[in-house]
Write an enzyme that holds these catalytic residues in place. Structure first.
Site, short mmCIF file in Angstrom:
data_model
loop_
_atom_site.label_atom_id
_atom_site.label_comp_id
_atom_site.label_asym_id
_atom_site.label_seq_id
_atom_site.Cartn_x
_atom_site.Cartn_y
_atom_site.Cartn_z
CG HIS A 352 -1.40 49.78 1.44
ND1 HIS A 352 -0.84 48.81 0.64
CD2 HIS A 352 -0.36 50.39 2.05
CE1 HIS A 352 0.47 48.81 0.77
NE2 HIS A 352 0.79 49.76 1.62
CE LYS A 539 -9.07 37.94 -3.31
NZ LYS A 539 -7.95 38.77 -3.69
NE ARG A 540 -8.33 43.12 4.59
CZ ARG A 540 -9.09 44.16 4.22
NH1 ARG A 540 -10.21 44.44 4.86
NH2 ARG A 540 -8.73 44.93 3.21
CE LYS A 545 -9.65 42.22 0.54
NZ LYS A 545 -8.68 42.59 -0.50
CB THR A 646 0.33 40.95 -2.78
OG1 THR A 646 -0.31 40.63 -1.53
CG2 THR A 646 0.82 42.39 -2.73
CE LYS A 650 1.68 37.12 -1.62
NZ LYS A 650 0.89 37.39 -0.40
#
Length: 793
Positions: A352, A539-540, A545, A646, A650
């Site tokens: 991942h 998100k985290r 990111k 993911t 969504k």
């Protein structure tokens, strides 16, 4: 056949038995407990029936091991999958109660953190839906990861005490408890030609299983999630009687710590030790359970790989491989070759992460002390791997890079690649990155072991349960029965030229934005504007990111409005949801920066144009409210750093337009919706690699861009009175994730997004095309590909 009267009768009976009340006078928590108890009983019966059916056919079973299962709330989702929602809500309403308030009694299960855990939860849903027998294995964390508390933008971690409300879904199975051993010494001997192992002077804990049942949609099948809770294996009465009370209680306290918190802070040795204990606790108890179940059904382990598939979700459960080897070698008398062959055909692994530093490694000394027998088995895997690589002609330097044990470390990902038959990437782009960088050497050695299956999401939760208004729109413009064949959602493409349909979609989206705004405000408590563009990055919190790139953009917009109050900038609401790992200081500083920007916006002349909301303690339940309201989906990681994602799926399903780089599953989203319905910016992963090889200097980009320079200067001079020179210097100096290099293109694509959003028909058309293209990212497709291509089912 269950109906309204069934639910009225069962809920009444449960409340009367447990609380001595009638539903009309019961608390909402009592109605929730009663509903969960009734539903748990129905699911247990259905699970037993489906298990017996699959067993009678001798079908292969999937065992899915993951440190996380981000389940969210169960009541509403289970009712939907069973087709009982209307009857249940009618029964609750007959008591004079509000079903929404009943649903609100349930806490989010504290069993996961991010996409890794949400994917695992979706897999259990998807496998039950397509009729495949499956069990998940994880730990019953008493306090989850943590409950995020923001005080003036500073993240602090509080216990996430979810069990008081969440235990309603747990079915204890104490009869299947397992002893787990740590430490001690190993004595080896040979007797009558057999190798014998004696484990002495160890400490042990008891793993007690609790089950959660996960029904498929319109299916006769129910998946089972088995969670292990740690207890002391016994109470030392002798120490207690001698007055050594603290020592007598020590075992209980140490055992309890194993299943207390998900991902304990590991920036110190005690934290690392506890994480290692957690991981072995999970795999030891789970493998013992799998072996017990298989022997009860078949009486032999010879056909284990034929009748079972064990999947390792990221490197955390990697020790499942040497643990099964230990059982096969030490308890069953198999030789190494036969045992390793069983493991190879039985186990598969999903990676991942594309970040080399995130691939799990353990210190040899600590590992050998805590798990002496497991270490010996891993060392033998390493010896055999090195021999194979020499035979293949690899150099000593190449072998050192691919070795399992090297330089005082154990590399769990390398063990996975060598000892399993499949290493899976979670998007097509991720597979390319794995082959070219993260696992480049191992890919050259074992190319046939690498594959990719793109992640998927449970549309039943994220569309049908979370977004009923959009569900109604989809039924109207595609097919009434699209839930039984999600590909029919592609028929939505036929309505994008229908002005009435575009207007109707806009009303659906506005309604969801109004619902979100009613529940949330900006960081200073001011109302949000549902008519503004909702720009979402949830998100985290991690530097790759690039939430800090988003922050730089907002600072630049603020600078522009202050310099020119009549600037051509439309109302926009920036929405963030993110937790930072407890020991990740830079991530916490970025949260503080974003919060301070929101405070500064609220006190500036931009306050009526730009608003910022930071969602405290972001969770599945919060996400179910947020996703349907989003207009833009920020997926802005540096190309080559995100494995899949993911949240992007969504948000796409909810009618948000992706604004992102060509990274992870964004690449496939672009293919699914077309370039005209995707807001692309930034370098490609090849361009990132080339720039890094050339020698990246962020100051080259900063000096050429006055907007960026001004934003960084403002960080140094203070945002809401706080100096963020440390973050500004990080971007000016190292900027490992190249925010400066992508900044200009990022600002340009946002300018384009503003122009597109002004034309409501154009924007609604883009949004509908995203919904229509989303079925390729549904988990039913994902698990079918796993069954066909990885688990050989």
């Amino acid at each position: 056949m269950q109906g309204v009267e069934f639910w009225k009768s069962k809920i009444s009976e449960s409340i009367r038995t447990a609380y001595g009340e009638i539903p009309e006078s019961a608390d909402y928590s009592h109605i929730y407990d009663a509903a969960a108890e009734v539903l748990k009983g129905l699911l247990a019966e259905k699970c037993a029936s489906s298990a017996a059916r699959h067993a009678s056919r001798g079908e292969k079973r999937v065992y899915y091991m993951s440190m996380e299962f981000l389940m969210g709330r169960s009541l509403r989702n289970n009712l939907h999958n069973l087709g009982m929602t209307e009857d249940f809500e009618a029964a609750v309403a007959s008591f004079g109660a509000d079903p929404e308030k009943v649903y609100a009694q349930e806490p989010d299960a504290g069993l996961g953190n991010g996409g890794l855990g949400r994917l695992a939860a979706c897999f259990l849903d998807g496998l039950a839906t397509i009729g495949k027998p499956a069990m998940g294995y994880s730990i019953c964390y008493e306090y989850g990861i943590f409950r995020q508390k923001l005080t003036e933008g500073w993240q602090t971690e509080k216990p996430d005490d979810w069990l008081p409300g969440g235990k309603a879904w747990l079915a204890e199975k104490r009869e299947h408890a397992v002893e787990v051993r740590f430490g001690g010494e190993i004595e080896e001997s040979w007797y009558d030609g057999y190798h014998q192992i004696l484990h002495k002077n160890y400490d042990s804990v008891l793993a007690v299983p609790f089950d959660i049942y996960v029904p498929g949609y319109d299916s006769d099948d129910v998946s089972r999630l088995r969670l292990w809770q740690a207890e002391a294996s016994g109470f030392d009465m002798e120490l207690f009687n001698r007055g050594l009370y603290a020592e007598a209680m020590r075992k209980s306290s140490m055992a309890k710590a194993i299943s207390s918190v998900l991902y304990p802070n590991d920036n110190h040795s005690d934290g690392k030790n506890l994480r290692l204990k957690q991981q072995y606790f999970l795999v030891c108890s789970s493998i013992a359970d799998i072996v017990r179940r298989h022997l009860a059904a078949y009486g032999t382990l010879e056909n284990l790989a034929e009748k079972a598939a064990i999947h390792i979700n990221d490197t955390h459960p990697t020790m499942a491989i040497p643990e099964l080897m230990r059982i096969l070698l030490d308890e069953c008398g198999y030789d190494w070759e036969k045992a390793a062959d069983i493991c190879f055909n039985l186990f598969s692994y999903t990676n991942h992460t594309v970040l080399p530093e995130a691939l799990e490694r353990w210190d040899v000394g600590m590992f050998r002390f805590l798990l002496p027998r497991i270490y010996v088995i891993i060392a033998e895997f390493d010896r055999r791997l090195r021999n194979i690589l020499r035979e293949k002609g690899f150099s000593d330097d190449e072998i050192k890079r691919m070795a399992i044990v090297e330089n005082g470390e154990i590399r769990m990902a390398n063990l996975c690649v060598f000892a399993t038959h499949s290493t899976n990437g979670v998007s097509k782009h991720h597979l390319t990155v794995m082959e070219n960088s993260v696992f480049a050497d191992l890919y050259r050695a074992f190319p046939d072991r690498f594959t990719s299956v793109t992640n998927g999401i449970a549309a039943r939760r994220w569309l049908c349960a979370a977004n009923p208004e959009l569900t109604g729109f989809v039924k109207k413009y595609s097919s009434e029965d699209f839930e039984k064949d999600y590909e029919k959602m592609s028929l939505l493409k036929n309505c994008v030229k229908d002005s009435a349909a575009l207007e109707e979609f806009g009303k659906v989206k506005l309604r969801r934005k109004e619902l979100f705004a009613a529940e949330n405000r900006d960081v200073m408590g001011n109302p949000l504007d549902p008519s503004s563009l909702f720009d979402v990055q949830a998100k985290r919190l991690h530097e790759y990111k690039r939430q800090h790139l988003n922050a730089l953009r907002i600072i630049s917009l603020l600078n522009e409005i202050e310099a020119n109050p009549n600037a051509d900038i439309d109302p926009r609401t920036f929405i963030f949801g993110a937790k930072a790992a407890p020991g990740y200081y830079v991530a916490k500083r970025i949260i503080r920066l974003i919060w301070c920007i929101g405070k500064e916006l609220s006190e500036s002349r931009a306050k009526d144009i730009l608003k910022l909301s930071f969602l405290e303690n972001y969770s599945v339940t919060t996400s179910e409210l947020l996703m349907p309201s989003a207009d833009i989906s920020e997926q802005i990681s540096l190309a080559g750093t995100e494995a899949s994602g993911t949240g992007n799926m969504k948000l796409m399903l909810s009618g948000a337009v992706t604004l992102g780089t060509l990274d992870g599953a964004n690449v496939e989203i672009l293919d699914a919706v077309g370039s005209e319905n995707f807001l692309r910016f930034g370098m490609t992963s090849d361009e990132v690699d080339a720039l890094r090889a050339k020698g990246y200097d962020p100051m080259e980009y900063i000096e050429k861009n006055d907007e960026l320079k001004a934003a960084l200067d403002r960080m140094r001079h203070g945002i809401a009175g706080e100096d963020f020179s440390d973050l500004a210097d990080l971007i000016k100096g190292k900027d490992f994730y190249m925010a400066a290099a992508d900044y200009a293109d990022y600002m340009s694509i946002h300018n384009k997004s503003q122009q597109l959003f002004r034309d409501k028909d154009t924007w609604n058309r883009m949004a509908i095309m995203n919904v229509a293209g989303s079925p390729t990212f549904f988990v039913d497709r994902t698990v079918k590909e796993y069954c066909d291509n990885i688990w050989n089912m």
